[in-house]
Design an enzyme around this catalytic site. Sequence first.
Site, PDB file in Angstrom:
ATOM      1  N   CYS A  17      -0.280   4.176   2.081  1.00 51.36           N
ATOM      2  CA  CYS A  17      -0.106   3.975   3.529  1.00 51.36           C
ATOM      3  C   CYS A  17       1.342   4.210   3.950  1.00 51.36           C
ATOM      4  O   CYS A  17       1.602   4.832   4.969  1.00 51.36           O
ATOM      5  CB  CYS A  17      -0.443   2.546   3.946  1.00 51.36           C
ATOM      6  SG  CYS A  17      -1.870   1.833   3.207  1.00 51.36           S
ATOM      7  N   ASP A  18       2.281   3.670   3.184  1.00 50.43           N
ATOM      8  CA  ASP A  18       3.666   3.591   3.655  1.00 50.43           C
ATOM      9  C   ASP A  18       4.663   4.453   2.872  1.00 50.43           C
ATOM     10  O   ASP A  18       5.839   4.503   3.225  1.00 50.43           O
ATOM     11  CB  ASP A  18       4.136   2.118   3.590  1.00 50.43           C
ATOM     12  CG  ASP A  18       3.273   1.229   4.476  1.00 50.43           C
ATOM     13  OD1 ASP A  18       2.855   1.694   5.548  1.00 50.43           O
ATOM     14  OD2 ASP A  18       3.007   0.079   4.083  1.00 50.43           O
ATOM     15  N   CYS A  23       0.840  -1.201   0.000  1.00 51.35           N
ATOM     16  CA  CYS A  23       0.000   0.000   0.000  1.00 51.35           C
ATOM     17  C   CYS A  23       0.875   1.252   0.000  1.00 51.35           C
ATOM     18  O   CYS A  23       1.404   1.646   1.044  1.00 51.35           O
ATOM     19  CB  CYS A  23      -0.911  -0.006   1.219  1.00 51.35           C
ATOM     20  SG  CYS A  23      -1.905   1.476   1.373  1.00 51.35           S
TER      21      CYS A  23
END
Length: 305
Positions: free
Chosen positions: A136-137, A133
């Site tokens: 997300c990261d 993701c």
Amino acid sequence: MIYDVIIIGSGPAGLAAAIYAQRSELNNIVIEKTGFSGGQIINTYEVDNYPGTPGISGFDLSAKFREHCDRLNTTFITGEVIDFKLENDIKLVTLDDGSQYRSKAVVIATGGSPRHLNVPGEDKFSGLGISYCATCDGAFYKGRTVAVVGGGDVAVEDAIFLSRIAEKVYVIHRRDEFRALKSSANKLLSLDNVTVLWDSVVEGINGSETVESLDIKNVKTDEKSNIEVAGVFIAVGYIPSSQVYKDILATDEQGYIIAGESCETNVPGIFAAGDIRTKDLRQIITAASDGANAITGVERYLNNI
Ligand code: NAP
């Protein structure tokens, strides 16, 4: 006991469905696999696109969803659905502990999981430089070199997103053209800090504590190479968790349950909500919206039987 509706899955779609079901005073239960609500977003570092909760972690947002359900006294049952059958109009759900539940309607909100590459190093470095993701990261890789694997919309959009954060982005795709929309593919190809390795696959992910390099093979020439990266984002599609329902429900070639915005499937009284259904945009907000639509459909269905 025959419930009005059984909600299977406790990600954003299932929890939103549960809130709507309780508020509509439907006799319902939520079945969740792990006993931990939230689905995929539990692992999301930051959610910055869900209205009203800027910068919240996925973990905290799921806790809020769950808290909302608990305030409405939703009943949660932990177990994995291993069998799903129809007894005329009644839906029969069997869990892995052998327990069975019957209902007039069902909302399937089981989501999916990212497809893995299944190459050496992938398990070892998951969460240690390997991410599924980018949104997300990605922020962890400011000013560093990263790779994105895949050639679909998600890979291309992830690579564009990462190009704004990372110093350099490699895109590793197994063919010589992208599957993604032409407009996004063209945008990606115009970026100075992006290099596409066409006809290439990742054969291994290496490092000591975290990811340090990737072994690459060109599938046309068989030439092998190694590139140094601090992180790798794997975006090679999702595997929908629809196996148990496939004999009864129509799915597309990838296994997503075919359903539109109403979440109605090909079987009356069975609704598919969130990432499990065919849709363009798989996000928390669209999953939550599906939960509401699905329960509205359930009410309509129950009123007419
Ligand atoms: P996808 O469209 O299925 O693309 C997966 C990509 O990964 C493909 O390029 C595929 O290669 C590659 N791939 C699959 N297995 C692989 C493997 N084992 N090793 C290496 N490469 C592999 O999946 P997605 O990008 O996650 O998108 C999912 C769905 O959401 C799609 O329908 C997509 O259109 C949609 N979506 C739409 C938007 C948008 O409209 N803006 C945004 C995001 C997602 P091949 O190309 O060779 O098959």
